[in-house]
Design an enzyme around this catalytic site. Structure first.
Site, PDB file in Angstrom:
ATOM      1  N   HIS A 199      -8.644  -0.911   5.565  1.00 38.08           N
ATOM      2  CA  HIS A 199      -8.057  -1.758   4.520  1.00 38.08           C
ATOM      3  C   HIS A 199      -9.146  -2.465   3.706  1.00 38.08           C
ATOM      4  CE1 HIS A 199      -4.851  -4.448   2.884  1.00 38.08           C
ATOM      5  NE2 HIS A 199      -5.877  -5.283   2.775  1.00 38.08           N
ATOM      6  N   GLU A 200     -10.051  -3.157   4.391  1.00 37.35           N
ATOM      7  CA  GLU A 200     -11.106  -3.883   3.673  1.00 37.35           C
ATOM      8  C   GLU A 200     -12.014  -2.913   2.923  1.00 37.35           C
ATOM      9  OE1 GLU A 200     -10.707  -6.851   3.185  1.00 37.35           O
ATOM     10  OE2 GLU A 200      -9.512  -7.545   4.888  1.00 37.35           O
ATOM     11  N   HIS A 245      -3.733  -4.103  -3.135  1.00 36.27           N
ATOM     12  CA  HIS A 245      -2.656  -3.902  -2.171  1.00 36.27           C
ATOM     13  C   HIS A 245      -1.599  -2.943  -2.699  1.00 36.27           C
ATOM     14  CE1 HIS A 245      -3.766  -7.814   0.058  1.00 36.27           C
ATOM     15  NE2 HIS A 245      -4.512  -6.793   0.427  1.00 36.27           N
ATOM     16  N   CYS A 264       1.140   3.008   3.794  1.00 42.26           N
ATOM     17  CA  CYS A 264      -0.244   2.941   3.333  1.00 42.26           C
ATOM     18  C   CYS A 264      -0.987   1.820   4.042  1.00 42.26           C
ATOM     19  CB  CYS A 264      -0.248   2.692   1.831  1.00 42.26           C
ATOM     20  SG  CYS A 264      -1.888   2.671   1.125  1.00 42.26           S
ATOM     21  N   CYS A 278      -2.293   6.062   1.266  1.00 45.31           N
ATOM     22  CA  CYS A 278      -1.188   6.911   0.817  1.00 45.31           C
ATOM     23  C   CYS A 278      -1.689   7.833  -0.306  1.00 45.31           C
ATOM     24  CB  CYS A 278      -0.034   6.044   0.336  1.00 45.31           C
ATOM     25  SG  CYS A 278      -0.356   5.242  -1.236  1.00 45.31           S
ATOM     26  N   CYS A 305      -2.889   6.006  -3.434  1.00 46.53           N
ATOM     27  CA  CYS A 305      -4.168   5.326  -3.266  1.00 46.53           C
ATOM     28  C   CYS A 305      -5.307   6.340  -3.159  1.00 46.53           C
ATOM     29  CB  CYS A 305      -4.147   4.413  -2.050  1.00 46.53           C
ATOM     30  SG  CYS A 305      -3.167   2.921  -2.333  1.00 46.53           S
TER      31      CYS A 305
HETATM   32 ZN   LIG Z   1      -6.261  -6.747   1.499  1.00 43.76          ZN
HETATM   33 ZN   LIG Z   2      -1.257   3.084  -1.059  1.00 44.00          ZN
END
Ligand SMILES: [Zn+2]
Ligand SMILES: [Zn+2]
Lengths: 449, 186
Positions: free
Chosen positions: B129-130, B139, B145, B164, B167
């Site tokens: 995520h980071e 986000h 995702c 996803c 992304c």
């Molecule tokens: Zn975040």
């Molecule tokens: Zn995504």
């Protein structure tokens, strides 16, 4: 996919501006910052920012003053205040002046996300429903949801407002206050009224049953699943799902509920087809969820999902003004049902009804009137017709009931009479404190003749 | 794209091993563990008992000019940004540096029961995520995702383990098309 809501952050502290800017950018918003109210006012044009996050205390013009100015320029801007704990009373004042909400420093990221999402969502709904609003002047109330008290008028207002949105509603109140009726009122006044309202009593079902009740199941999913069955979420498609006694749901089901409420998608038990349903959620509880939160029995995230718009139903004893209206309403209702013709309620009986504590609320009142019509003779309801062991002389009948409670009732009443209703003396004789005695008098509905 | 993991005051070696093993399976290029002498004492807030994540990142920036790739600090202590009560992590959007704290990812923190697999899964998700923020992602609305914003640990559990398709497309536009070999192991 991306959220293009424009946000303005107004705070004199650089670190606050920067961390909020960073946070909102990650969330995908378009963000600007201003270091004071004057700078903010210079950048505001009507419609330029959907949402403003403003520090309450700034040198020069305060957040509160800025709020007034912004509301003049664009009344639709969502205004959220950032406060220190010390300034919460002022923040509450700001709510009255049209601020959407306030948030205390240090900010909980979860809380900020929830407030912002909720605000933007509600703003969109409000705009969407602007025209619709004009068409609904009077709210349709289901049977029994009646009252003329200040509290109830406020509640009808809330029902009316929230019915025109698609917001999740939480109804809170003691048993018998009419939570399901409020849910129905919201549903039938909403644009979903042509679709079903589906009620689930979460407390009445074991976890596994609840799961298949809510999500349905495929044939052969478990022993006894001979047919494919639609779940309540599927049945509520287009309409409303009413989740009663939400506080009783198990931790595992809470996760599933959170997910289905978030995604509006689920699979049937034993199935893998992804089912979509467009439902509105109304939940109700008679337990203080905050206690369950503290004990870790209720998930905070689900709590916030459900607690978007809360309606508190007061207990009947806190809206005694409504008792006569309700009593007459039920009298007429049962007259019709039982083919009776009782015309009024005696002063004495009414006096009693108005002063009794009604632990079972409206439902208890309804039952009391029903019973009075069953046993009553003549053309009015008299105090003897009411289902309480009270006579006009305040003597408790010794009806052979030897339960501790009924003995206690009789004993307390006798002591009260002996002491001529002097509460201090009676309490002393009973060896309980005065508050306890008052509570018991209230609980048993005693009154001085 | 090289990926550098810098454990900072990270005592649990076996956890570090499984994280590196997992991440190595996801990245095409090299994943290395490096040591960064960041000044944690300066980032510690006595009042809050937490560490100021932005300051740790600022410190790391000064120490990492020699590393060509993304640098992620992995810490066990709790992080904050002054305006917020806590953060799971922080990343420079479109930048080189990020930080993830595993402090609030421990299952025993919530249910009282240790669950190592869940703990590792959560950590991998937060790292991806980071890192996604580093690679320009914001986000994502999709629950499938890993870029879904997590307001609480249960939402980390609900969301997917990888980027996803939407992304991924952005990642590929941003020049990270060939950075990954596979989805994270289940
Ligand atoms: Zn975040
Ligand atoms: Zn995504």
């Amino acid at each position: 996919m991306k959220n293009k809501t424009r946000i303005l952050i107004v705070d004199d502290e650089k670190i606050v501006r920067e961390s909020l800017l960073h946070w909102f950018e990650e969330e995908g918003y378009e963000v600007d910052t201003a270091e004071d109210a004057e700078a903010a006012l210079r950048t505001i044009d009507k419609g330029k920012y959907e949402l403003m996050l403003v520090d309450m205390k700034m040198p020069g013009m305060s957040g509160l003053e800025l709020l007034d100015k912004v509301k003049e320029i664009d009344k639709d801007t969502i205004f959220i205040l950032i406060t220190a704990f010390a300034s919460v009373p002022t923040a509450i004042k700001a709510l009255k002046n049209g601020a959407y909400d306030y948030i205390t420093k240090p900010i909980d990221p979860d809380e900020l996300a929830h407030i912002v999402e909720k605000a933007i969502h509600q703003r969109a709904l409000r705009q969407e429903n602007e025209q619709l609003k004009d068409n609904i002047d009077e709210i349709i109330k289901p049977d029994n949801l009646i009252g003329e008290s200040r509290q109830m008028i406020k509640i009808f207002d809330l029902i009316n407002t929230v019915a025109q949105t698609d917001t999740t509603v939480m109804i809170r109140g003691e048993s018998g206050t009419g939570k399901e009726l409020v849910a129905k009122a919201i549903h039938i006044n909403s644009k979903r009224k042509y679709f079903p309202i589906v009620t689930v009593n979460c407390g009445a079902l074991a976890e596994t049953l609840l799961e298949s009740e809510l999500f349905g199941h495929e044939k052969g999913a478990f022993t006894g699943a001979h047919y494919k069955r639609k779940g309540k979420f599927e049945m509520a498609d287009g309409g409303t799902i009413f989740l009663d006694e939400i506080g009783t749901v198990s931790p595992k089901m809470q996760i599933e509920l959170l997910r289905v409420i978030e995604t509006k998608q689920f699979t049937r038990v034993g199935g893998n087809e992804n089912i979509k349903s467009d439902f509105r959620v109304i939940a109700a509880t008679n337990e203080p969820l905050e206690n369950l939160l503290k004990e870790g029995k209720f998930r905070e995230d689900l709590y916030y999902r459900l607690n978007v718009f809360t309606i508190f139903l007061p207990p009947l004893r806190e809206r005694r003004d409504d008792i006569p209206v309700l009593a007459y309403y039920f009298m007429n209702k049962f007259n019709g049902a039982m083919n009776k013709n009782i015309k009024n309620i005696s002063n004495e009986a009414m006096d009693f009804l108005v002063n009794y504590s009604w632990p079972g609320n409206v439902r208890e009142l309804e039952n009391a009137i029903e019973r009075a019509l069953v046993v009553g003779r003549g053309d009015s309801i008299k105090i003897e017709d009411l289902p309480f062991h009270v006579t006009p002389n305040n003597r408790i009948d010794d009806d052979g009931d030897k339960s501790l409670e009924s003995m206690e009732k009789r004993h307390i009443m006798n002591v009260l009479e002996m002491n001529n209703w002097n509460i201090s003396k009676s309490a002393e004789a009973l060896q309980i404190d005065r508050v306890t005695l008052y509570n018991k008098i209230n609980k048993y509905g005693f009154r001085k003749s | 794209m090289n990926f550098f993991i810098a454990p900072v005051e990270f005592s649990n070696v076996s956890v570090l091993h499984s994280i590196v093993k997992n991440i190595s399976g996801i990245f095409k290029d090299k994943v290395s563990v490096i040591s960064l002498p960041v000044n944690t004492a300066a980032a510690f807030s006595r009042d809050r008992g937490q560490y100021f994540s932005t300051q740790l990142i600022a410190d790391a920036i000064k120490l990492t000019s020699g590393y060509d790739g993304k640098v992620l600090m992995l810490v066990e202590f709790d992080l904050f940004v002054p305006v917020f009560t806590y953060v799971f992590g922080e990343a420079q959007l479109n930048g080189k540096h990020s930080i993830v704290s595993v402090c609030r990812l421990h299952e025993e923190f919530y249910s009282g029961k240790t669950n190592d697999k869940l703990f590792i899964d959560r950590t991998i998700k937060e790292i991806l995520h980071e890192l996604g923020h580093n690679m320009g992602l914001i986000h994502c609305r999709s629950w499938d995702c890993v870029m879904h914003s997590s307001q609480g640990v249960e939402e980390i559990d609900i969301k997917g383990q990888f980027y996803c398709p939407d992304c991924m497309e952005i990642l590929s536009n941003n020049g990270f098309k060939d950075s990954f070999v596979a989805l994270p192991a289940d």
